[in-house]
Design a protein around this motif. Sequence first.
Motif, PDB file in Angstrom:
ATOM      1  N   VAL A  56      65.422  -2.565  10.817  1.00  0.00           N
ATOM      2  CA  VAL A  56      65.576  -1.954  12.137  1.00  0.00           C
ATOM      3  C   VAL A  56      64.703  -0.702  12.224  1.00  0.00           C
ATOM      4  CG1 VAL A  56      67.216  -0.866  13.720  1.00  0.00           C
ATOM      5  CG2 VAL A  56      67.948  -2.806  12.303  1.00  0.00           C
ATOM      6  N   LYS A  57      64.101  -0.500  13.384  1.00  0.00           N
ATOM      7  CA  LYS A  57      63.274   0.685  13.595  1.00  0.00           C
ATOM      8  C   LYS A  57      63.817   1.524  14.749  1.00  0.00           C
ATOM      9  CE  LYS A  57      60.018  -1.411  16.868  1.00  0.00           C
ATOM     10  NZ  LYS A  57      58.614  -1.762  17.145  1.00  0.00           N
ATOM     11  N   GLY A  58      63.342   2.745  14.830  1.00  0.00           N
ATOM     12  CA  GLY A  58      63.688   3.641  15.931  1.00  0.00           C
ATOM     13  C   GLY A  58      62.703   4.788  15.940  1.00  0.00           C
ATOM     14  N   ALA A  59      62.908   5.752  16.805  1.00  0.00           N
ATOM     15  CA  ALA A  59      62.055   6.928  16.811  1.00  0.00           C
ATOM     16  C   ALA A  59      62.382   7.805  15.604  1.00  0.00           C
ATOM     17  CB  ALA A  59      62.251   7.712  18.102  1.00  0.00           C
ATOM     18  N   THR A  60      61.469   8.668  15.235  1.00  0.00           N
ATOM     19  CA  THR A  60      61.714   9.612  14.145  1.00  0.00           C
ATOM     20  C   THR A  60      62.751  10.642  14.583  1.00  0.00           C
ATOM     21  OG1 THR A  60      59.452   9.379  13.306  1.00  0.00           O
ATOM     22  CG2 THR A  60      60.682  11.342  12.638  1.00  0.00           C
ATOM     23  N   THR A  61      63.856  10.702  13.879  1.00  0.00           N
ATOM     24  CA  THR A  61      64.895  11.713  14.101  1.00  0.00           C
ATOM     25  C   THR A  61      65.375  12.194  12.738  1.00  0.00           C
ATOM     26  OG1 THR A  61      66.710  10.098  14.108  1.00  0.00           O
ATOM     27  CG2 THR A  61      65.662  10.573  16.236  1.00  0.00           C
ATOM     28  N   ILE A  62      66.274  13.170  12.740  1.00  0.00           N
ATOM     29  CA  ILE A  62      66.858  13.648  11.489  1.00  0.00           C
ATOM     30  C   ILE A  62      68.095  12.819  11.167  1.00  0.00           C
ATOM     31  CG2 ILE A  62      67.969  15.594  10.321  1.00  0.00           C
ATOM     32  CD1 ILE A  62      66.251  17.468  11.972  1.00  0.00           C
ATOM     33  N   ASP A  63      68.009  12.026  10.117  1.00  0.00           N
ATOM     34  CA  ASP A  63      69.118  11.188   9.662  1.00  0.00           C
ATOM     35  C   ASP A  63      69.674  10.369  10.833  1.00  0.00           C
ATOM     36  OD1 ASP A  63      70.984  10.046   7.986  1.00  0.00           O
ATOM     37  OD2 ASP A  63      72.132  11.846   7.645  1.00  0.00           O
ATOM     38  N   TRP A  64      70.941  10.616  11.207  1.00  0.00           N
ATOM     39  CA  TRP A  64      71.572   9.864  12.290  1.00  0.00           C
ATOM     40  C   TRP A  64      71.311  10.505  13.652  1.00  0.00           C
ATOM     41  CZ3 TRP A  64      74.568  13.295  14.797  1.00  0.00           C
ATOM     42  CH2 TRP A  64      75.030  14.406  14.060  1.00  0.00           C
ATOM     43  N   GLY A  65      70.488  11.540  13.689  1.00  0.00           N
ATOM     44  CA  GLY A  65      70.306  12.336  14.898  1.00  0.00           C
ATOM     45  C   GLY A  65      69.652  11.609  16.052  1.00  0.00           C
ATOM     46  N   ASP A  66      69.601  12.290  17.198  1.00  0.00           N
ATOM     47  CA  ASP A  66      69.110  11.676  18.428  1.00  0.00           C
ATOM     48  C   ASP A  66      68.049  12.531  19.113  1.00  0.00           C
ATOM     49  OD1 ASP A  66      70.725  13.754  19.203  1.00  0.00           O
ATOM     50  OD2 ASP A  66      72.078  12.561  20.444  1.00  0.00           O
ATOM     51  N   VAL A  67      67.300  13.302  18.320  1.00  0.00           N
ATOM     52  CA  VAL A  67      66.264  14.173  18.876  1.00  0.00           C
ATOM     53  C   VAL A  67      64.980  14.021  18.064  1.00  0.00           C
ATOM     54  CG1 VAL A  67      65.609  16.548  19.443  1.00  0.00           C
ATOM     55  CG2 VAL A  67      68.005  15.827  19.668  1.00  0.00           C
ATOM     56  N   GLN A  68      63.851  13.873  18.761  1.00  0.00           N
ATOM     57  CA  GLN A  68      62.554  13.758  18.105  1.00  0.00           C
ATOM     58  C   GLN A  68      62.029  15.144  17.696  1.00  0.00           C
ATOM     59  OE1 GLN A  68      60.187  10.153  19.983  1.00  0.00           O
ATOM     60  NE2 GLN A  68      60.913  11.471  21.630  1.00  0.00           N
ATOM     61  N   PRO A  69      61.079  15.194  16.763  1.00  0.00           N
ATOM     62  CA  PRO A  69      60.587  16.479  16.265  1.00  0.00           C
ATOM     63  C   PRO A  69      59.854  17.330  17.297  1.00  0.00           C
ATOM     64  CG  PRO A  69      59.989  14.703  14.764  1.00  0.00           C
ATOM     65  CD  PRO A  69      60.500  14.072  16.013  1.00  0.00           C
ATOM     66  N   GLU A  70      59.000  16.688  18.103  1.00  0.00           N
ATOM     67  CA  GLU A  70      58.141  17.448  18.996  1.00  0.00           C
ATOM     68  C   GLU A  70      58.933  18.144  20.097  1.00  0.00           C
ATOM     69  OE1 GLU A  70      55.950  14.130  17.094  1.00  0.00           O
ATOM     70  OE2 GLU A  70      57.768  14.245  18.327  1.00  0.00           O
ATOM     71  N   SER A  71      58.433  19.270  20.548  1.00  0.00           N
ATOM     72  CA  SER A  71      59.096  20.017  21.606  1.00  0.00           C
ATOM     73  C   SER A  71      59.088  19.209  22.896  1.00  0.00           C
ATOM     74  CB  SER A  71      58.399  21.365  21.825  1.00  0.00           C
ATOM     75  OG  SER A  71      57.035  21.163  22.141  1.00  0.00           O
ATOM     76  N   GLY A  72      60.024  19.509  23.776  1.00  0.00           N
ATOM     77  CA  GLY A  72      60.165  18.766  25.021  1.00  0.00           C
ATOM     78  C   GLY A  72      61.444  17.950  25.024  1.00  0.00           C
ATOM     79  N   TRP A  73      61.567  17.047  26.001  1.00  0.00           N
ATOM     80  CA  TRP A  73      62.758  16.204  26.147  1.00  0.00           C
ATOM     81  C   TRP A  73      62.780  15.217  24.986  1.00  0.00           C
ATOM     82  CZ3 TRP A  73      67.236  16.530  28.120  1.00  0.00           C
ATOM     83  CH2 TRP A  73      67.985  15.427  28.529  1.00  0.00           C
ATOM     84  N   GLY A  74      63.583  15.528  23.982  1.00  0.00           N
ATOM     85  CA  GLY A  74      63.482  14.821  22.713  1.00  0.00           C
ATOM     86  C   GLY A  74      64.298  13.561  22.570  1.00  0.00           C
ATOM     87  N   VAL A  75      65.005  13.142  23.631  1.00  0.00           N
ATOM     88  CA  VAL A  75      65.912  12.005  23.488  1.00  0.00           C
ATOM     89  C   VAL A  75      65.368  10.721  24.103  1.00  0.00           C
ATOM     90  CG1 VAL A  75      67.930  13.506  23.395  1.00  0.00           C
ATOM     91  CG2 VAL A  75      67.183  12.583  25.605  1.00  0.00           C
ATOM     92  N   ALA A  76      64.122  10.747  24.530  1.00  0.00           N
ATOM     93  CA  ALA A  76      63.539   9.558  25.155  1.00  0.00           C
ATOM     94  C   ALA A  76      62.197   9.213  24.512  1.00  0.00           C
ATOM     95  CB  ALA A  76      63.352   9.786  26.653  1.00  0.00           C
ATOM     96  N   ILE A  77      61.954   7.932  24.331  1.00  0.00           N
ATOM     97  CA  ILE A  77      60.676   7.468  23.816  1.00  0.00           C
ATOM     98  C   ILE A  77      59.557   7.945  24.748  1.00  0.00           C
ATOM     99  CG2 ILE A  77      59.269   5.428  23.331  1.00  0.00           C
ATOM    100  CD1 ILE A  77      61.516   5.826  21.333  1.00  0.00           C
ATOM    101  N   ASN A  78      58.498   8.493  24.168  1.00  0.00           N
ATOM    102  CA  ASN A  78      57.373   8.960  24.984  1.00  0.00           C
ATOM    103  C   ASN A  78      56.072   8.773  24.204  1.00  0.00           C
ATOM    104  OD1 ASN A  78      57.182  11.197  23.154  1.00  0.00           O
ATOM    105  ND2 ASN A  78      58.763  12.254  24.335  1.00  0.00           N
ATOM    106  N   ASN A  79      54.995   9.356  24.700  1.00  0.00           N
ATOM    107  CA  ASN A  79      53.696   9.144  24.056  1.00  0.00           C
ATOM    108  C   ASN A  79      53.545   9.899  22.743  1.00  0.00           C
ATOM    109  OD1 ASN A  79      53.441  11.742  25.024  1.00  0.00           O
ATOM    110  ND2 ASN A  79      51.746  11.298  26.417  1.00  0.00           N
ATOM    111  N   LYS A  80      54.532  10.730  22.390  1.00  0.00           N
ATOM    112  CA  LYS A  80      54.510  11.433  21.110  1.00  0.00           C
ATOM    113  C   LYS A  80      55.348  10.728  20.040  1.00  0.00           C
ATOM    114  CE  LYS A  80      54.029  16.050  23.190  1.00  0.00           C
ATOM    115  NZ  LYS A  80      54.678  17.400  23.307  1.00  0.00           N
ATOM    116  N   THR A  81      56.108   9.737  20.457  1.00  0.00           N
ATOM    117  CA  THR A  81      57.043   9.075  19.550  1.00  0.00           C
ATOM    118  C   THR A  81      56.328   8.450  18.352  1.00  0.00           C
ATOM    119  OG1 THR A  81      58.640   8.590  21.300  1.00  0.00           O
ATOM    120  CG2 THR A  81      58.719   7.202  19.335  1.00  0.00           C
ATOM    121  N   LYS A  82      56.880   8.702  17.174  1.00  0.00           N
ATOM    122  CA  LYS A  82      56.421   8.051  15.958  1.00  0.00           C
ATOM    123  C   LYS A  82      57.517   7.093  15.494  1.00  0.00           C
ATOM    124  CE  LYS A  82      52.429  10.050  15.473  1.00  0.00           C
ATOM    125  NZ  LYS A  82      51.180   9.251  15.593  1.00  0.00           N
ATOM    126  N   TRP A  83      57.223   5.799  15.552  1.00  0.00           N
ATOM    127  CA  TRP A  83      58.212   4.804  15.181  1.00  0.00           C
ATOM    128  C   TRP A  83      58.429   4.818  13.667  1.00  0.00           C
ATOM    129  CZ3 TRP A  83      61.216   2.373  18.605  1.00  0.00           C
ATOM    130  CH2 TRP A  83      60.805   2.381  19.940  1.00  0.00           C
TER     131      TRP A  83
END
Length: 434
Positions: A189-216
């Motif tokens: 299974v894959k998902g966006a890069t988050t911390i462990d079970w977390g729901d926020v991406q590393p890059e600044s901005g709205w971190g809970v939605a897949i966007n052009n910065k997302t690293k799968w």
Amino acid sequence: MKKSFILLALCIPIFYGSARGQSLNKQSVAREILNDAKLDTIQKRALTLLKGFSAGTSYNEVWIRDFTTFINGSLKTHDPGTVKNVLLMFFKIQGNDGNIVDGLVDTSKAHGGYEYRYSKLLPAWAAHKNTVETDQESSLVQAVKKYIDATGDNSILMEVIDGKTVIRRMEDAVQYILNDRWSEKYQLVKGATTIDWGDVQPESGWGVAINNKTKWAIDIYDNAMFAIALRDLVAMKPAGYSFTRDWSAVAARLKTSVRSHLWSAKSQKYLPHIYLDGSPFKPDFDENKILYTGGSICAIIAGFNTVAEIRQINRQMNEAASKEKFATIGMTVYPPYPAEQFPNMHPYIYQNAGDWTWFGGRIAEALLPYHMEADAYEALKPMIKRTILHKGFFEWYDVQNGKPKGSGDFRGEAGVLFDAITLLKDWANKQVKK
């Protein structure tokens, strides 16, 4: 011959004494659990809080990843029909591709900045999906299993919603993961890069939605949750019903892939991530030094590890907790990600090495099947202590000063502690009756 007989005779009481000593120790732990009034206090307070369904005072939504962790407590404070209807709401707003939303909220309170979804089957409610996560589908399947286990009401499986039974809709949900969140290369299974079970991406901005910065990426939490969901789905199969595919085979393949790609035999821990299209972190940053606790606990529950490995995981989590004055094994990761690597969440904030009983408390479910009752109880003690001290259930705790943070009246923590204490008490009662 005589010498060998003497040596054997000398060994017999040693082995007997060791086994007897273990039995006496288990009896002692069991009595301590049953005499621990703080456990009773926590459960009573938890049931008072679990009369509601939203995640906590800071949240209006009913979140499925939260609800699955406090549904057992909810069934103690509500009639089964009420809880069943909450579960069915998630199926009524299920996507055509099988995906499950994160949260449900009254339309009058749908002001969270999300892209909301609506359904004619669920008037007056709005829903949204955090797209960086890959645990909503797994969480709902697990919640239905817990409902059936607690009530014995498996009629929910054959409830028809818009022409489809719930059991078929659960198949659609797990199939969505295989269609949309699956790495063919790794069979994981894959998902966006988050911390462990977390729901926020590393890059600044709205971190809970897949966007052009997302690293799968691939992580242990998403795969452990999926494995548990597959196990639950197979266990719920109604008599006479035919699955659309062999889910047991999918689960077996998943475990093999986890062992091959995510588990590090050398370090006796799970790798934080396997990246599919490049890492969001700088090349000189060694992410593999970071220990993921919540995902590791879920992996144990999923049955991915041997007893020897579980002891090593437990040792590492306790060692990490010992390095911060107010930490428990619920500390999400250790060490935390540096601010320059994870600008959306600085060190010791929220999921970046904040301390979450919501996950740490699951240690009882993880360790009890492996006869590590004393370890589970000892791990829970500091979590119980601070809950009593602060007179409430809080979302997370600062490991540097011990202060509660985030949402108050956090039902996820209350539900996990209620379940953990129930498991400990059930084991202890059986032990003292031997």
